[in-house]
Each structure stands twice: as structure tokens, then as C-alpha cells.
Write an enzyme that holds these catalytic residues in place. Structure first.
Site, mmCIF file in Angstrom:
data_model
loop_
_atom_site.group_PDB
_atom_site.id
_atom_site.type_symbol
_atom_site.label_atom_id
_atom_site.label_comp_id
_atom_site.label_asym_id
_atom_site.label_seq_id
_atom_site.Cartn_x
_atom_site.Cartn_y
_atom_site.Cartn_z
ATOM 1 N N GLY A 1 0.781 -1.223 0.000
ATOM 2 C CA GLY A 1 0.000 0.000 0.000
ATOM 3 C C GLY A 1 0.814 1.274 0.000
ATOM 4 O O GLY A 1 0.383 2.294 0.537
ATOM 5 N N GLY B 1 2.270 2.632 -2.957
ATOM 6 C CA GLY B 1 2.334 3.264 -4.271
ATOM 7 C C GLY B 1 3.121 2.490 -5.298
ATOM 8 O O GLY B 1 3.420 2.998 -6.380
ATOM 9 N N LYS B 2 3.413 1.239 -4.991
ATOM 10 C CA LYS B 2 4.208 0.397 -5.898
ATOM 11 C C LYS B 2 3.518 0.179 -7.236
ATOM 12 O O LYS B 2 4.166 0.181 -8.294
ATOM 13 C CB LYS B 2 4.475 -0.928 -5.183
ATOM 14 C CG LYS B 2 5.369 -1.903 -5.919
ATOM 15 C CD LYS B 2 5.741 -3.069 -5.019
ATOM 16 C CE LYS B 2 4.641 -4.100 -4.858
ATOM 17 N NZ LYS B 2 3.660 -3.825 -3.802
ATOM 18 N N LYS C 1 1.923 -8.937 -13.128
ATOM 19 C CA LYS C 1 1.883 -9.195 -11.687
ATOM 20 C C LYS C 1 1.521 -10.650 -11.511
ATOM 21 O O LYS C 1 0.369 -11.046 -11.720
ATOM 22 C CB LYS C 1 0.863 -8.299 -10.986
ATOM 23 C CG LYS C 1 0.784 -8.599 -9.486
ATOM 24 C CD LYS C 1 0.360 -7.410 -8.675
ATOM 25 C CE LYS C 1 0.508 -7.728 -7.182
ATOM 26 N NZ LYS C 1 0.318 -6.543 -6.342
ATOM 27 N N GLY D 1 3.204 -7.050 -2.205
ATOM 28 C CA GLY D 1 3.606 -6.554 -0.895
ATOM 29 C C GLY D 1 5.101 -6.326 -0.812
ATOM 30 O O GLY D 1 5.727 -5.860 -1.761
ATOM 31 N N PHE E 1 2.141 12.084 -4.059
ATOM 32 C CA PHE E 1 0.783 11.546 -4.073
ATOM 33 C C PHE E 1 -0.029 12.351 -5.087
ATOM 34 O O PHE E 1 0.034 13.582 -5.114
ATOM 35 C CB PHE E 1 0.139 11.661 -2.693
ATOM 36 C CG PHE E 1 0.778 10.781 -1.655
ATOM 37 C CD1 PHE E 1 0.858 9.413 -1.831
ATOM 38 C CD2 PHE E 1 1.300 11.334 -0.493
ATOM 39 C CE1 PHE E 1 1.448 8.601 -0.875
ATOM 40 C CE2 PHE E 1 1.896 10.529 0.469
ATOM 41 C CZ PHE E 1 1.969 9.159 0.276
#
Length: 206
Positions: free
Chosen positions: A12, A14-15, A32, A99, A181
Site C-alpha cells: 500500500g 504506491g508500488k 503481476k 507486498g 501523491f
């Protein structure tokens, strides 16, 4: 095939947004291999929208938004590491991990084990908020302990110049720049923000 791996110091942070920007900047294909959690837009769907680039189907799509080993067990699925070999594509391939590095894929294997086996350069994505020095230096140590080549660290969040400098110097790693962000996360906004990332340095690592 030129492959670059995007991993993170945590979940969580911003990857996925970074992966989308990098996929577009490199003119790459995105993959992914393991997605945990299907209630909201998947990471692959987010990257497809933001990058406009080809996206490969996941090897495993797991319903529960949890660590992959737990998500798989909840569905009676056993993750076979052989299915996580990078698929052949034309041009660069951006692979996003799940993760952080120490996330278990099975009760015996961490995602770091798979990343090390891919033998491709790694971009470590780190947040800029409190705790990032510790998390980043630990992640860099883990990557290098497994013989991974680290292309650099990319930061996401508000500017924290001292933290970035400390990580780069003490971690002996390249600072690849920072993504802020984005309140309005659109493809155009990401392209504009990604100009702050040292894409040339990432290309050199391929």
C-alpha cells in the site's frame, strides 16, 4: 528479454502506481504474477488503465486480500513456483511483486526467493514517511543477501530530503527520484509526475 522487477518496502505504498508509470515510460509489458484480493480493481487493471500498455494475465488470482500464502490456503490452492517464471515478451517486461520482500507465497517460500531466482535488476519502491529508513535499509540488505542487483530506490510521498539522502548514502544505492501523491490519478497526471523519475538509470540496468 529485458526484465525489471518492482518491489516495495511494504504494501500500500504506491508500488502499483509506480509500476504503471515505469511500464509506460519504458514502452514495456506489465505482469503481476500473484494478485491477492479481487473485490476492488486489481493491480493489473489499474496498470492497464494508467499505462495504456499490454498487461499479461496473473498466474494466480486469489480472492482474499491477504498474504498470498493465506489467500491460497483459503481457496485450497497451492502456489507452484514453477508457474512464476517470467513469460516471454517482446521488449521490456515490468514485473510487480506482491507486498514486501518477505511476503510468504507458501509456507516454505518468500517472494524474495522468487525474485532472486529471476536474476533481473530490482527497483525498490519506498514511502517517504516515518519508518522508511529502517524499512528501506532492511529491504536493501535482504535483496543483496540473495545476490539481487538493485537498480535503485524510488520514493513515493511528500518530500523528505534527509530520509532520501540517508537511504541512498547508507544503503549505497541510487536515488531514482520521487513520485508525489496524486490527488487526481489519471494517465496524463502520472506521465507528468513520472518526469521526476530517473528512467535513464533504470534503462541502464536492463
Amino acid at each position: 528479454m529485458s526484465t525489471i522487477i518492482v518491489t516495495g518496502t511494504d504494501t500500500g505504498i504506491g508500488k502499483t502506481v509506480f509500476s504503471a508509470g515505469l511500464t509506460r515510460a519504458l514502452g514495456a509489458t506489465y505482469w503481476k504474477p500473484v494478485q491477492s484480493g479481487l473485490d476492488e480493481a486489481t493491480d493489473s487493471e489499474t496498470v492497464a488503465h494508467l499505462s495504456g500498455r499490454p498487461v499479461l494475465p496473473e498466474a494466480y488470482r486469489l480472492q482474499l486480500p491477504a498474504s498470498p500464502h493465506l489467500s491460497a490456503e483459503a481457496e485450497g490452492v497451492e502456489i507452484n513456483l514453477a508457474r512464476l517464471a517470467p513469460p516471454p515478451v517482446e521488449g521490456p517486461l515490468v514485473i510487480e511483486g506482491a507486498g514486501g520482500l518477505m511476503v510468504p507465497l507458501t509456507r516454505q517460500h518468500l517472494f524474495l526467493d522468487v525474485i532472486a531466482g529471476w536474476k533481473a535488476p530490482v527497483v525498490l519502491v519506498a514511502r517517504t514517511s516515518l519508518g522508511t529508513i529502517n524499512h528501506s535499509l532492511l529491504s536493501l540488505t535482504a535483496l543483496r543477501s540473495m545476490g539481487c542487483t538493485v537498480a535503485g530506490v524510488a520514493f513515493v510521498g511528500d518530500e523528505m530530503a534527509d530520509s532520501r539522502r540517508t537511504i541512498a548514502e547508507m544503503g549505497q544505492v541510487r536515488d531514482l527520484g520521487r513520485l508525489p501523491f496524486l490527488a487526481d490519478l489519471t494517465p496524463d497526471a502520472l506521465v507528468a509526475a513520472f518526469k521526476a523519475i530517473d528512467v535513464a538509470a533504470i534503462r541502464e540496468s536492463l
